[in-house]
Design a protein around this motif. Structure first.
Motif, short mmCIF file in Angstrom:
data_model
loop_
_atom_site.label_atom_id
_atom_site.label_comp_id
_atom_site.label_asym_id
_atom_site.label_seq_id
_atom_site.Cartn_x
_atom_site.Cartn_y
_atom_site.Cartn_z
N GLY A 182 112.03 44.85 57.25
CA GLY A 182 112.44 43.73 58.09
C GLY A 182 111.38 43.31 59.09
N GLY A 183 110.73 44.28 59.70
CA GLY A 183 109.72 43.98 60.71
C GLY A 183 108.52 43.24 60.11
N ILE A 184 108.08 43.68 58.92
CA ILE A 184 106.93 43.03 58.29
C ILE A 184 107.26 41.59 57.89
CG2 ILE A 184 105.36 43.09 56.32
CD1 ILE A 184 105.80 46.13 56.21
N LEU A 185 108.39 41.42 57.19
CA LEU A 185 108.76 40.09 56.71
C LEU A 185 109.00 39.13 57.87
CD1 LEU A 185 111.13 40.96 53.73
CD2 LEU A 185 108.84 40.00 53.60
N GLY A 186 109.67 39.61 58.91
CA GLY A 186 109.94 38.75 60.07
C GLY A 186 108.65 38.27 60.72
N TRP A 187 107.70 39.16 60.90
CA TRP A 187 106.44 38.80 61.55
C TRP A 187 105.62 37.84 60.68
CZ3 TRP A 187 101.18 39.28 60.66
CH2 TRP A 187 100.34 39.08 61.78
N LEU A 188 105.60 38.09 59.36
CA LEU A 188 104.85 37.21 58.47
C LEU A 188 105.41 35.80 58.48
CD1 LEU A 188 104.28 39.60 55.41
CD2 LEU A 188 102.55 38.83 57.05
N ARG A 189 106.71 35.67 58.41
CA ARG A 189 107.33 34.34 58.39
C ARG A 189 107.15 33.63 59.73
NH1 ARG A 189 112.29 37.02 55.11
NH2 ARG A 189 111.55 36.55 52.99
N GLU A 190 107.22 34.42 60.79
CA GLU A 190 107.04 33.85 62.13
C GLU A 190 105.64 33.25 62.29
OE1 GLU A 190 106.79 35.49 66.74
OE2 GLU A 190 107.83 36.67 65.20
N HIS A 191 104.66 33.81 61.59
CA HIS A 191 103.28 33.34 61.72
C HIS A 191 102.84 32.46 60.56
CE1 HIS A 191 103.31 36.55 64.73
NE2 HIS A 191 102.25 35.94 65.26
N GLY A 192 103.79 31.90 59.81
CA GLY A 192 103.49 30.87 58.84
C GLY A 192 103.06 31.34 57.47
N PHE A 193 103.29 32.60 57.14
CA PHE A 193 102.93 33.11 55.81
C PHE A 193 104.06 32.84 54.81
CE2 PHE A 193 100.18 35.64 58.54
CZ PHE A 193 98.97 35.60 57.85
N LYS A 194 103.68 32.64 53.56
CA LYS A 194 104.64 32.55 52.47
C LYS A 194 104.53 33.81 51.61
CE LYS A 194 104.43 27.50 52.16
NZ LYS A 194 104.10 26.34 51.29
N ILE A 195 105.66 34.37 51.23
CA ILE A 195 105.68 35.54 50.36
C ILE A 195 105.54 35.06 48.92
CG2 ILE A 195 106.92 37.64 49.71
CD1 ILE A 195 106.10 37.44 52.69
N LEU A 196 104.48 35.49 48.24
CA LEU A 196 104.12 34.93 46.93
C LEU A 196 104.37 35.88 45.76
CD1 LEU A 196 100.74 33.21 47.96
CD2 LEU A 196 103.03 32.21 47.86
N GLY A 197 105.18 36.89 45.96
CA GLY A 197 105.44 37.81 44.86
C GLY A 197 106.31 38.97 45.31
N LYS A 198 106.30 40.02 44.51
CA LYS A 198 107.18 41.15 44.73
C LYS A 198 106.60 42.13 45.75
CE LYS A 198 109.88 39.64 41.48
NZ LYS A 198 111.18 39.00 41.84
N PRO A 199 107.48 42.83 46.50
CA PRO A 199 107.00 43.93 47.35
C PRO A 199 106.23 44.94 46.50
CG PRO A 199 109.32 43.49 47.76
CD PRO A 199 108.94 42.70 46.54
#
Length: 309
Positions: A182-199
């Motif tokens: 949760g902490g990683i995904l929240g921070w990445l989205r907050e800073h404008g990153f898009k998740i482009l694949g699987k964990p």
């Protein structure tokens, strides 16, 4: 008549020799052998778990235990008034079957035990057979919880990742990923990153003897012109690499069973690999469902100085 006496004498000498060997030279009292449809590494860890369970249930006290890279395990257990040595040998017969041999010796009463074996089945043997039977049942139940299919040589895809480094035991691997998710995904989205694949999980160090790993828990993301700073989250390019690949189905907590299968496959096919597996997770454990439907692609990199483009 003389020839008959010679045969009788030779037979008696042979019997005496066998008797002396059985009582004083033979290095074990009993031997139990059976097969399991899995890799030696899975059996190795199952024996370690069984050993721990015996202690917790008060059925045996573990005095000493040491192993050699998924092939041998040497244990001393105190059962009742006896100290029992168990020497395990794990031999991969093919890509899916391991031959398990357990040689058992009563370290304090071995000669007495062997004399008892000649005339009757001693209580200790009955206890050991019962415990081994419990171990085999537990192993069979464990093997029904997952499935591994080794696909052979393939390529780990290269991607740009955001990741955190985690140190853990094998058993705590999945729990540590969930705790950081949760902490990683929240921070990445907050800073404008898009998740482009699987964990993704990348092991960077695996200490088999100490049952410890260091791994990067990673998410493929887009590259920004300026990367924000974070105390733990870092970024890197993971290059494409030659590897052997397995498809794993089951709870991700024990996805390392695919590591063992890949390691055994590499030995059997004379492939030199790095013990730094990479896993791609296709399902969200938080959604529940049938664990045997959960999928992961698991890779073991082949040693090479050339990265694929």
């Amino acid at each position: 008549m003389l020839r008959l006496r010679n045969y009788v004498g030779l037979g008696m000498l042979l019997l005496v020799g066998l008797f002396v060997y059985y009582l004083f030279i033979k290095t074990y009292d009993y031997q139990i052998t059976f097969n399991a449809r899995t890799a030696p590494g899975t059996v190795y860890y199952a024996i370690s778990d069984w050993e721990e369970a015996l202690g917790k249930r008060g059925l045996a006290n573990v005095i000493d235990s040491k192993g050699v890279h998924f092939s041998h395990l040497d244990q001393n257990l105190k059962i009742g008034d006896s100290i029992i040595n168990l020497k395990w040998k794990l031999e991969g017969l093919n890509d899916s079957v391991t031959k398990i041999t357990a040689r058992i010796k009563d370290l304090e009463n071995s000669v007495i035990t062997r004399l008892e074996n000649i005339v009757k089945k001693p209580p200790l043997e009955q206890i050991l057979i019962s415990k081994m039977s419990d171990f085999k049942k537990g192993l069979d139940a464990h093997l029904n919880r997952f499935k591994v299919d080794v696909a052979g040589e393939d390529t780990i895809p290269g991607k740009f990742y955001a990741y955190v480094e985690i140190k853990s035991s094998l058993a705590q691997k999945a729990r540590n990923m969930i705790a950081n998710n949760g902490g990683i995904l929240g921070w990445l989205r907050e800073h404008g990153f898009k998740i482009l694949g699987k964990p993704t999980l990348e092991v960077t160090h695996w200490n088999v003897e100490k049952d410890s790993i260091t791994f990067n828990y990673m998410f493929p993301v887009n590259e920004l012109d300026s990367l924000p700073e974070h105390g733990r989250i870092r970024f890197k390019n993971y290059p494409s690499r030659k590897a052997i690949k397995a498809i794993y189905h089951g709870n991700y907590r024990i996805s390392d069973r695919a590591w063992f299968a890949l390691n055994d496959y590499a030995k059997r096919h004379n492939l030199e690999v790095e013990m730094t597996p990479v896993e791609f997770f296709y399902d969200n454990p938080m959604m529940g469902g049938d664990e045997l439907e959960w999928k992961a692609e698991v890779y073991m990199p082949i040693k090479t100085n050339v990265s694929l483009k």
